[in-house]
Design an enzyme around this catalytic site. Structure first.
Site, PDB file in Angstrom:
ATOM      1  N   THR A 121     -34.723 -42.625 -25.179  1.00 46.02           N
ATOM      2  CA  THR A 121     -35.529 -43.449 -25.969  1.00 46.02           C
ATOM      3  C   THR A 121     -35.085 -42.923 -27.405  1.00 46.02           C
ATOM      4  OG1 THR A 121     -37.026 -43.356 -24.369  1.00 46.02           O
ATOM      5  CG2 THR A 121     -37.887 -44.103 -26.485  1.00 46.02           C
ATOM      6  N   PHE A 149     -37.149 -46.471 -17.652  1.00 46.43           N
ATOM      7  CA  PHE A 149     -38.781 -46.897 -17.489  1.00 46.43           C
ATOM      8  C   PHE A 149     -39.344 -46.070 -16.419  1.00 46.43           C
ATOM      9  CE2 PHE A 149     -36.418 -50.679 -18.797  1.00 46.43           C
ATOM     10  CZ  PHE A 149     -37.136 -50.903 -20.144  1.00 46.43           C
ATOM     11  N   PHE A 253     -54.319 -49.385 -16.138  1.00 38.12           N
ATOM     12  CA  PHE A 253     -54.273 -49.028 -17.381  1.00 38.12           C
ATOM     13  C   PHE A 253     -55.614 -49.036 -18.309  1.00 38.12           C
ATOM     14  CE2 PHE A 253     -49.954 -48.765 -16.316  1.00 38.12           C
ATOM     15  CZ  PHE A 253     -49.627 -47.717 -17.040  1.00 38.12           C
ATOM     16  N   LEU A 254     -56.539 -49.469 -17.513  1.00 37.96           N
ATOM     17  CA  LEU A 254     -58.222 -49.645 -18.115  1.00 37.96           C
ATOM     18  C   LEU A 254     -58.888 -48.575 -17.374  1.00 37.96           C
ATOM     19  CD1 LEU A 254     -58.917 -53.488 -18.152  1.00 37.96           C
ATOM     20  CD2 LEU A 254     -58.245 -51.836 -20.124  1.00 37.96           C
ATOM     21  N   CYS A 264     -43.697 -38.593 -23.228  1.00 40.36           N
ATOM     22  CA  CYS A 264     -43.137 -39.772 -23.923  1.00 40.36           C
ATOM     23  C   CYS A 264     -44.063 -40.572 -24.608  1.00 40.36           C
ATOM     24  CB  CYS A 264     -42.892 -40.802 -22.346  1.00 40.36           C
ATOM     25  SG  CYS A 264     -41.325 -40.211 -21.579  1.00 40.36           S
ATOM     26  N   LYS A 267     -45.196 -39.242 -28.382  1.00 42.96           N
ATOM     27  CA  LYS A 267     -44.270 -39.057 -29.277  1.00 42.96           C
ATOM     28  C   LYS A 267     -43.375 -40.387 -29.455  1.00 42.96           C
ATOM     29  CE  LYS A 267     -40.177 -38.605 -26.431  1.00 42.96           C
ATOM     30  NZ  LYS A 267     -38.740 -39.396 -26.840  1.00 42.96           N
TER      31      LYS A 267
END
Length: 437
Positions: A121, A149, A253-254, A264, A267
């Site tokens: 990345t 990913f 992701f809630l 990851c 940063k």
């Protein structure tokens, strides 16, 4: 095909083993002789479910080997650069030392027609710069950018059966050639219908940081709502459930709690902000500063909660911490909210006893001042309060009655909203969680 993988850390070791499992002949290169020796014995240098089995099988097949000599990459058709891009000390920007060094070391061993593939990345603009380095040094050699990913805990699955491929390639004939080589590497997954997006360097570089920024924003959004819920008496878990039924939002992701960590997301969003500032686009990603700030506040709030349930002070209190890793199914403690909270409690005078199924060794190296034990029973013995900070399955499944006879006080703080508050309160426990009444 013959492939080389430069850098055999988390990304590189998984990629090398999985490419060999797909039938390619792979050599993994790393400067760390101890790591190379362990991998050559078929031993994964970190915890990742499924990797030991894939690594052992690949080594037994003879298709995978590891070396400290970059010259062993010569003769490969495709060279994957998988080294780290950590945050620079005292800055937000990404440190590209390892990426640049890897490409510089690889160049003397390239031949015309070889393809260098970046998976690290990196800030947008890096691929174009490295492409010029490669093509100038070795006419006919090419560079592509193929962001990873991977989710820790699911890295083998994500490598073998990814949800998409992104190729950043040059224009013209070189781009067509690079695309063809990449398709040959990933032929098995492509044959099953895995989506493939072929684009320019800059877009490919932005895909990874944009994806991480979106996920971080979604996590921090629900944690911001948790702050509001605490002031109003609302329940953030029920709020998230209601929001999640909107298909435009979704429930994933809630999950309000301690927030994100690891090597990851933190940063990468900071490096994205730094690069946007260099490009004069800092206002476009200014919201990420608040995303980062919300995430940091969750850790402070958990320490505040610990003080609240311990009558205003944690000095000389025995506090059990369940979890050191930034997420379950990993031994990674980099920027771990759980370990950060444990260390913060100790700094304020608490006697902190920590346990974790996989992360103790790494945590001890970072915070040797904490007390580490192997089992939950040892951790909670005589505890004035218990903090669940990493949602390992064995912690989510704990029975309140099993712990009741071990603790000094039946108080539990759920830092991940992973427990059923009704069940714990019914068993006589004082239950507190972030964003819940």
């Amino acid at each position: 095909m013959r492939l080389s993988v430069i850098g055999c850390g988390y990304l590189g070791a998984v990629h090398a083993a999985c490419m060999a499992a797909l039938g390619h002949e792979v050599v993994g290169i790393d400067v760390d002789a101890e790591k190379v020796a362990a991998l050559s014995r078929g031993e994964a240098p970190f915890y990742e479910p499924g990797l030991p089995e894939v690594l052992t099988e690949a080594m037994a097949s003879g298709r995978l080997r590891f070396s400290t000599d970059i010259a062993d990459a010569a003769g490969s058709q495709v060279h994957f650069v998988c080294v780290g891009t950590p945050q620079k000390p005292g800055e937000y920007a990404a440190d590209l030392t390892y990426v640049d060094a890897s490409v510089d070391a690889l160049v003397p061993h390239l031949s015309a027609g070889d393809l260098v593939v970046g998976k690290s990345t990196v800030p947008v603009g890096t691929a174009a710069r490295l492409a010029a380095t490669v093509s100038t040094a070795v006419p006919g050699a090419m560079l592509a950018w193929n962001p990873e990913f991977l989710r820790e805990g699911f890295a083998v699955k994500d490598t073998l059966t990814p949800d998409r491929f992104v190729y950043g390639v040059p224009s013209g004939t070189d781009g067509e050639t690079a695309t063809g080589l990449m398709d040959a590497v990933y032929a098995e997954a492509l044959a099953t219908g895995t989506p493939r997006i072929v684009t320019d360097y800059a877009t490919a570089e932005l895909v990874k940081v944009a994806a991480n920024s979106f996920l971080a924003t979604k996590i921090s959004f629900i944690n911001a709502m948790a702050e509001v819920c605490e002031e109003t008496g609302a329940d953030v878990t029920q709020l998230a459930d209601a929001l999640g039924h909107d298909e435009r939002i979704g429930r994933r992701f809630l999950n309000a709690g301690l927030g994100f960590g690891g090597g990851c997301l933190p940063k990468d969003i900071r490096a994205f902000m730094a690069r946007a500032g260099e490009l004069g686009a800092d206002q476009a990603v200014g919201f990420l500063r608040e995303v980062d700030a919300i995430n940091s506040r969750r850790r402070t709030r958990m320490i505040d909660l610990a003080r609240e349930v311990n009558e205003g002070t944690i000095r000389d209190k025995r506090i059990a911490v369940l979890g050191t890793t930034f997420k379950p199914n990993s031994d990674d403690v980099r920027d771990s909210p759980a370990l950060d909270v444990a260390a913060g409690l100790a700094r304020q005078g608490a006697h902190v006893v920590v346990t974790d199924p996989q992360g103790i060794a790494n945590a001890r190296r970072r915070h040797p001042e904490l007390t580490y034990v192997e089992t939950v029973a040892e951790a909670v013995a005589g505890a004035d309060s218990v903090l669940l900070l990493t949602e390992w399955a064995e912690y989510r499944d704990l029975e309140p009655d099993d712990l009741a006879g071990l603790v000094a006080t039946k108080t539990i703080l759920d830092g991940r909203n992973a427990l059923d508050p009704v069940r714990w309160r019914s068993a006589g426990w004082a239950y507190r969680a972030l964003g819940r009444p």
